[in-house]
Design a protein around this motif. Structure first.
Motif, mmCIF file in Angstrom:
data_model
loop_
_atom_site.group_PDB
_atom_site.id
_atom_site.type_symbol
_atom_site.label_atom_id
_atom_site.label_comp_id
_atom_site.label_asym_id
_atom_site.label_seq_id
_atom_site.Cartn_x
_atom_site.Cartn_y
_atom_site.Cartn_z
ATOM 1 N N ILE A 81 0.832 -1.214 0.000
ATOM 2 C CA ILE A 81 0.000 0.000 0.000
ATOM 3 C C ILE A 81 0.865 1.262 0.000
ATOM 4 C CG2 ILE A 81 -1.587 1.372 1.423
ATOM 5 C CD1 ILE A 81 -2.845 -1.339 2.295
ATOM 6 N N LEU A 82 1.857 1.321 0.870
ATOM 7 C CA LEU A 82 2.611 2.556 1.056
ATOM 8 C C LEU A 82 3.670 2.803 -0.014
ATOM 9 C CD1 LEU A 82 3.144 2.508 4.930
ATOM 10 C CD2 LEU A 82 1.510 3.892 3.638
ATOM 11 N N MET A 83 4.319 1.710 -0.506
ATOM 12 C CA MET A 83 5.453 1.898 -1.414
ATOM 13 C C MET A 83 5.362 1.075 -2.683
ATOM 14 S SD MET A 83 8.735 2.202 1.152
ATOM 15 C CE MET A 83 8.399 0.709 2.053
ATOM 16 N N PHE A 96 -2.366 -3.090 -6.340
ATOM 17 C CA PHE A 96 -3.067 -2.559 -7.507
ATOM 18 C C PHE A 96 -3.900 -1.318 -7.171
ATOM 19 C CE2 PHE A 96 -3.358 -7.073 -9.563
ATOM 20 C CZ PHE A 96 -1.990 -7.051 -9.758
ATOM 21 N N ASP A 97 -4.568 -1.331 -6.016
ATOM 22 C CA ASP A 97 -5.400 -0.189 -5.624
ATOM 23 C C ASP A 97 -4.919 0.475 -4.343
ATOM 24 O OD1 ASP A 97 -7.869 0.098 -7.453
ATOM 25 O OD2 ASP A 97 -7.757 -2.052 -7.130
ATOM 26 N N PHE A 295 -11.096 0.282 -10.629
ATOM 27 C CA PHE A 295 -10.055 -0.637 -10.177
ATOM 28 C C PHE A 295 -8.720 -0.272 -10.829
ATOM 29 C CE2 PHE A 295 -13.560 -2.780 -8.469
ATOM 30 C CZ PHE A 295 -13.138 -3.809 -7.650
ATOM 31 N N GLY A 296 -7.679 -0.307 -10.020
ATOM 32 C CA GLY A 296 -6.358 0.100 -10.475
ATOM 33 C C GLY A 296 -6.114 1.583 -10.278
ATOM 34 N N LYS A 297 -7.146 2.300 -9.826
ATOM 35 C CA LYS A 297 -7.027 3.752 -9.620
ATOM 36 C C LYS A 297 -7.277 4.147 -8.164
ATOM 37 C CE LYS A 297 -8.761 4.423 -14.326
ATOM 38 N NZ LYS A 297 -9.884 4.912 -15.161
ATOM 39 N N GLY A 298 -7.450 3.128 -7.298
ATOM 40 C CA GLY A 298 -7.694 3.400 -5.887
ATOM 41 C C GLY A 298 -9.065 2.961 -5.432
#
Length: 504
Positions: A81-83, A96-97, A295-298
């Motif tokens: 998530i962070l990196m 991915f998100d 999806f893939g954009k957050g």
């Protein structure tokens, strides 16, 4: 069904003294730390601390090692998530998100989503193991190469959905990954190619490649920037916002439960487990979503789907170990070594003669999941500080950690070289808008698919189609996969057209 007498005995073993729980919190912390450092895998942490358990009672040793397992599974999601660094192959889909959310300043919410989904997923996985350990063991015995081919094929179908801009680019990236998976010696002992590099005789090391193409390439892209999160006001680590993410998780009950069930079932399959479970769960969440373009954009439900599946697969992977004495992966192989040292042999006789011990291990893991919710929340305060580190310091230090992690996995210079080559490859692919995740999926699952196909061909006498109809579980999985891949989109299009006709 649960044996009431054995269940009471398990409760007594766990709660008459504090001794079984002494090493649970240290185990969770070790797992979180190892899981969040690039290149340090969960099985590595368990192997390093295995000698510590030799002086422990069997139950205490099991709770310590499984606590490392539980903490490490979630720790890999934090760095994803962070990196954009999946701590293991089971955290690929989390990035991915989760990472787009972090880049948009929603890292607190993403961490909360991941924590809640992990806790619920792991809890569901162990509850299913507690209630259904006998039938699950019987199911595992019936799973052969053909069933595994179908499951891995299901994971590979995610490749086609990973590039919204161009389906062709997504497929090309995935096919490139499949080609890379064929470097080295085949499963039948035939040498294909080592590209004039002898250290590639066993193929490309997947984890260093994954670190390079995901993390190092992203860090190269970020060079020259200021911080991971651009907005100064959003860089704080807020427990309130993390808890808001936790609450948001339960707005997607269907995604949460479906991911947990997918993880528990696929996790029970030896050799497949969480590596495929998180991909299948993510793919199903995207296919069933009312807004797949997010999806893939957050997309929050993307994080939930991935984390619930990879955590529930932990309970599934314990099925074969406890019920059959068969390790489903590297982590359970370390647990099997602990079994052996304490003169315990997993399998039907273990369940039949020491049911109270089996139940105590499962109940102890349920307790660990509850502790993870607390320890994980406190640790997020520390781990989340990475968003406040200037990129001028973060990029070189994490790149050095990536190279070190690559060396730690392979034990040779091949590890850092693989990280460097795939960092450049990932940087070029991102610049041309090719999905690097599709290449990783192809690389990860290509060899797995090949091995199971070879075994299927051998068992079927060269006629896998006829053999498929002789395997009801494989046939059922294949039919369900086709219905999901073809039937669900067709039904959605039909309903949309029908709604449009009525509106018109």
């Amino acid at each position: 069904m649960i044996d009431q007498i054995a269940f009471s005995g398990a409760v007594s073993l766990l709660f008459t003294s504090f001794a079984p729980w002494m090493w649970v919190i240290p185990g969770l912390l070790i797992g979180l730390i190892f899981g969040s450092i690039p290149g340090l895998q969960i099985s590595m942490a368990m192997a390093v601390f295995l000698p510590v358990t030799f002086s422990m009672e069997f139950l205490q040793a099991m709770l310590f090692l499984t606590a490392i397992f539980t903490g490490g599974t979630y720790g890999g999601g934090v760095t994803a998530i962070l990196m954009n660094i999946p701590g293991s192959s089971s955290s690929i889909a989390t990035a991915f998100d989760g990472y787009p959310m972090a880049r948009a300043g929603k890292h607190n919410e993403a961490l909360g989503l991941g924590l809640a989904a992990s806790v619920v997923g792991a809890f569901v996985g162990y509850i299913l193991l507690l209630l259904l350990i006998d039938p699950l063991a019987a199911l595992v015995l019936k799973i052969g190469p053909m069933e595994m081919v179908v499951v891995v094929l299901w994971g590979l179908t995610l490749i086609a959905t990973l590039n919204e801009g161009s389906l062709a680019k997504g497929l090309m990236a995935g096919f490139f990954g499949l080609m890379l998976s064929q470097i080295g010696m085949s499963t039948t002992g035939v040498m294909r190619t080592d590209i004039f590099m002898p250290f590639l005789i066993d193929g490309i090391a997947v984890v260093p490649a994954m670190i390079g193409i995901f993390a190092a390439s992203e860090l190269l892209r970020l060079r020259g920037g200021s911080y991971l999160v651009r907005d100064d006001a959003q860089r704080d680590i807020s427990i309130a916002r993390i808890m808001a993410g936790v609450g948001q998780t339960f707005k997607y009950p269907g995604v949460l439960i479906r991911g947990s069930l997918i993880g528990a079932v696929i996790g029970a399959i030896p050799g497949v487990g969480s590596s495929v479970a998180n991909l299948v769960s993510y793919g199903e969440a995207k296919r069933k979503s009312k807004n797949p373009g997010s999806f893939g954009k957050g997309a929050p439900d993307g994080v939930i789907a991935a984390e619930s599946a990879n955590s529930s697969s932990e309970g599934g992977s314990m099925t074969a170990l406890l019920a059959l004495g068969i390790p489903g992966g590297a982590a359970t192989a370390v647990l099997l070594a602990a079994f052996s040292f304490h003169n315990i042999v997993g399998g039907p006789s273990f369940i039949r003669n020491q049911t109270d011990i089996v139940y105590s291990i499962i109940l102890g893991n349920l307790g660990q999941v509850i502790l993870l919710a607390v320890i994980g929340l406190l640790m997020l305060r520390v781990l989340g500080m990475v968003v406040r580190v200037p990129l001028a310091y973060l990029v070189p230090s994490v790149l050095a950690m990536c190279a070190w992690g690559g060396y730690g996995i392979t034990g040779t210079i091949a590890g850092p070289l693989t990280v460097a080559v795939f960092a450049g490859l990932g940087w070029l692919m991102r610049g041309s808008r090719y999905p690097v995740a599709a290449t990783v999926i192809g690389l990860l699952l290509g060899r797995m698919m090949e091995g199971e196909l070879v075994r299927t061909l051998q068992i079927s006498g060269g006629n896998p189609l006829r053999y498929l109809f002789e395997r009801p579980i494989a046939l059922g999985l294949f039919v369900v996969m086709l219905l999901v891949l073809v039937g669900a989109p067709a039904l959605k299009a039909y309903r949309k057209r029908k709604t449009g006709d009525i509106a018109g």
